[in-house]
Design an enzyme around this catalytic site. Structure first.
Site, short mmCIF file in Angstrom:
data_model
loop_
_atom_site.label_atom_id
_atom_site.label_comp_id
_atom_site.label_asym_id
_atom_site.label_seq_id
_atom_site.Cartn_x
_atom_site.Cartn_y
_atom_site.Cartn_z
N ARG A 235 35.49 79.77 39.62
CA ARG A 235 34.62 79.80 40.80
C ARG A 235 35.35 79.09 41.92
NH1 ARG A 235 32.40 83.25 38.71
NH2 ARG A 235 30.22 83.52 38.14
N ASP A 259 41.23 84.30 42.07
CA ASP A 259 40.33 85.45 42.00
C ASP A 259 38.99 85.10 42.63
OD1 ASP A 259 39.84 88.16 41.12
OD2 ASP A 259 38.43 87.30 39.67
N GLU A 264 33.52 83.15 49.27
CA GLU A 264 33.69 84.59 48.99
C GLU A 264 32.43 85.42 49.23
OE1 GLU A 264 34.84 84.21 44.79
OE2 GLU A 264 33.01 85.30 44.30
N HIS A 295 37.53 88.67 43.28
CA HIS A 295 36.64 88.43 42.13
C HIS A 295 36.56 89.69 41.25
CE1 HIS A 295 33.27 85.56 40.80
NE2 HIS A 295 33.69 86.27 39.77
P1 NAD Z 1 32.21 79.03 28.75
O1 NAD Z 1 30.86 78.45 28.96
O2 NAD Z 1 32.50 79.75 27.50
O3 NAD Z 1 33.33 77.89 28.94
C1 NAD Z 1 33.27 76.89 29.91
C2 NAD Z 1 33.94 75.65 29.33
O4 NAD Z 1 34.00 74.65 30.35
C3 NAD Z 1 33.18 75.05 28.14
O5 NAD Z 1 34.07 74.87 27.05
C4 NAD Z 1 32.64 73.72 28.68
O6 NAD Z 1 32.60 72.71 27.67
C5 NAD Z 1 33.68 73.39 29.74
N1 NAD Z 1 33.17 72.51 30.77
C6 NAD Z 1 32.02 72.58 31.45
N2 NAD Z 1 31.91 71.58 32.34
C7 NAD Z 1 33.04 70.85 32.22
C8 NAD Z 1 33.52 69.69 32.86
N3 NAD Z 1 32.82 69.08 33.82
N4 NAD Z 1 34.72 69.22 32.49
C9 NAD Z 1 35.44 69.82 31.50
N5 NAD Z 1 35.04 70.92 30.85
C10 NAD Z 1 33.85 71.43 31.21
O7 NAD Z 1 32.45 79.97 30.02
P2 NAD Z 1 33.52 81.15 30.12
O8 NAD Z 1 32.91 82.42 29.67
O9 NAD Z 1 34.82 80.72 29.58
O10 NAD Z 1 33.62 81.27 31.72
C11 NAD Z 1 34.16 80.19 32.48
C12 NAD Z 1 33.92 80.48 33.96
O11 NAD Z 1 34.66 81.63 34.36
C13 NAD Z 1 32.46 80.88 34.28
O12 NAD Z 1 31.65 79.73 34.46
C14 NAD Z 1 32.60 81.65 35.55
O13 NAD Z 1 32.51 80.76 36.62
C15 NAD Z 1 34.02 82.21 35.49
N6 NAD Z 1 34.08 83.68 35.36
C16 NAD Z 1 34.85 84.35 36.24
C17 NAD Z 1 34.95 85.74 36.15
C18 NAD Z 1 35.84 86.52 37.09
O14 NAD Z 1 35.75 87.75 37.14
N7 NAD Z 1 36.73 85.86 37.84
C19 NAD Z 1 34.24 86.43 35.17
C20 NAD Z 1 33.46 85.70 34.28
C21 NAD Z 1 33.38 84.33 34.38
#
Ligand code: NAD
Length: 321
Positions: A235, A259, A264, A295
Site C-alpha cells: 500500500r 505498484d 493513487e 496497482h
Molecule cells: P497477510 O495478511 O497474509 O500478510 C501480512 C503480514 O504482515 C502478516 O504476516 C502480518 O503478521 C504482518 N504484519 C502486519 N502488521 C505488521 C507490522 N506492523 N509489522 C510487521 N509485520 C506486520 O497479507 P498478504 O495477503 O500477504 O497481503 C499483504 C498486503 O499486500 C495487503 O495488506 C495489501 O495491502 C497488499 N496487496 C497488494 C496487491 C497489489 O495488487 N499490489 C494485491 C493484494 C494485496
C-alpha cells in the site's frame, strides 16, 4: 438462486459465465460499482458480489439492502474497507472476502521490478535512446545470489516472495510482527532496523495500518544502503512519498519499484490527461531508476479467475448450508 455482481470487468466475464454454467446459478453482471443509486438492480437476488474502492453508503444503504431481502455481500478482493461492518451486523448481512486469490501474482511482480531495477533496464533504455551503446561503468550490475533481500511482512505475499528469492539463491531476511514457522526454511528472521540497514533489496508486504503508515520515511531511507532498491507492492501509505523522492534525487538509495502510491485513488483505474496526474507520480515516473505500475500486481488470469470463483463460492456455499 440469483446473485448480482457489480463492477464486472471484461477480463472477469468469461469466469463469471463459466461459474454460472458449473453451478447452474444465475449471476446478473453489472458494469458499474454498487451504490444506493443502482442497488435496485439486485432485486430478487440473495446477495451481491463486489470489487470496488468506493464505500457503499451510510446506514440507510444497508437498511434498504436488508429490506430488499439481500443477505450477502461477497467482496471478491481481500480488503473490505468499503463495507460498514457495524451496519452489516445491525441488519444481519453476512460479509465475505477472498483473502488470498494469488499471492504469487504479486510476488512475481515485485521480483520482476526488482530484477529490472537491479539490471538497470530503465537507465539502459534511456542511454540507448540517446545513441549511447558503450559500456558504462556506472551501469554495472550485481547478481541476485550475491545479495541480501529483506522482507517487511511475511504473510501470504511476503512468504511467496521469500520463496522466489530463495529459489534464486539470494540471502533472504525478514521482519514480521510474529514468527511464522512455515517460512523458517526460506528466511532468517530479524528486526526492522536490520532489514533496513543490511538489505540490497527491501520488499514491503505488510497491510496499511496506523502502525505501518509511513514506516519507510526519511530516517529509514537514509539508513538504507546506497545500492538499495525499495519495492512496495503493498500500500502506498507505507512509504512517505516526498521522502522517497528526496532519497532518490540525493542518491541515498539506488531505485524503487512501486505498484502502489499514497495518493493513487486520485488517478489509478482512470484515464487522465497526463498534466492532471499528481506531480509526485510524474516526478517518480520520469526517473529511469524507478518503476511505477498502477496497482496491477494482482492482475493475472489466475488471480482474476480465483477472485470471481471464490467470491461467488463464498456467497453460494453460505446459502446452501
Ligand atoms: P497477510 O495478511 O497474509 O500478510 C501480512 C503480514 O504482515 C502478516 O504476516 C502480518 O503478521 C504482518 N504484519 C502486519 N502488521 C505488521 C507490522 N506492523 N509489522 C510487521 N509485520 C506486520 O497479507 P498478504 O495477503 O500477504 O497481503 C499483504 C498486503 O499486500 C495487503 O495488506 C495489501 O495491502 C497488499 N496487496 C497488494 C496487491 C497489489 O495488487 N499490489 C494485491 C493484494 C494485496
Amino acid at each position: 438462486m440469483k446473485i448480482a455482481a457489480y463492477s464486472v470487468a471484461s477480463a472477469e466475464k468469461p469466469y463469471f459465465e463459466q461459474w454460472m454454467k458449473e453451478n447452474n446459478v444465475e449471476v446478473k453482471l453489472i458494469d458499474q460499482p454498487l451504490s444506493i443509486d443502482n442497488l435496485d438492480e439486485a432485486a430478487g437476488c440473495i446477495g451481491v458480489c463486489l470489487q470496488q474502492a468506493a464505500k457503499l453508503g451510510d446506514e440507510s444503504f444497508y437498511q434498504r439492502f436488508a429490506e430488499m431481502g439481500l443477505k450477502y455481500i461477497g467482496v471478491r478482493t481481500a480488503g473490505i474497507d468499503l463495507v460498514d461492518l457495524a451496519s452489516c451486523r445491525k441488519y444481519n448481512i453476512k460479509v465475505t472476502n477472498v483473502p488470498a486469490y494469488s499471492p504469487r501474482a504479486i510476488a512475481e511482480m515485485g521480483l520482476t521490478q526488482a530484477l529490472a531495477l537491479l539490471r538497470k533496464l530503465g537507465e539502459y533504455q534511456q542511454t540507448m535512446a540517446e545513441g549511447k551503446f558503450s559500456l558504462n561503468p556506472s551501469l554495472i550490475s550485481n547478481e541476485i545470489y550475491n545479495l541480501t533481500v529483506g522482507l517487511v511482512g511475511l504473510g501470504h505475499i511476503g512468504g511467496e516472495t521469500a520463496r522466489l528469492y530463495r529459489a534464486l539463491g539470494a540471502n533472504v531476511i525478514a521482519y514480521n510482527r510474529s514468527h511464522k514457522m512455515e517460512y523458517e526454511s526460506v528466511v532468517e528472521y530479524t528486526d526492522l532496523q536490520t532489514v533496513i540497514e543490511k538489505s540490497d533489496i527491501i520488499s514491503l508486504h505488510t497491510p496499511l495500518t496506523p502502525q505501518t503508515k509511513n514506516m519507510i520515511g526519511a530516517k529509514q531511507l537514509t539508513a538504507m544502503k546506497k545500492n538499495a532498491i525499495l519495492i512496495n507492492m503493498s500500500r502506498g501509505g507505507l512509504v512517505d512519498t516526498a521522502a522517497l523522492i528526496n532519497a532518490l534525487q540525493n542518491h541515498e538509495i539506488a531505485g524503487a519499484g512501486l505498484d502502489t502510491l499514497a495518493d493513487e485513488a486520485k488517478f489509478f483505474r482512470r484515464d487522465l490527461p497526463i498534466d492532471q496526474v499528481p506531480a509526485d507520480y510524474r516526478t517518480l515516473a520520469a526517473m529511469p531508476n524507478v518503476i511505477v505500475t498502477p496497482h496491477v500486481a494482482f492482475y493475472t488470469t489466475t488471480a482474476v479467475e480465483n477472485m470471481v470463483k471464490i467470491g461467488l463460492d463464498n456467497i453460494y456455499h453460505q446459502e446452501e448450508n
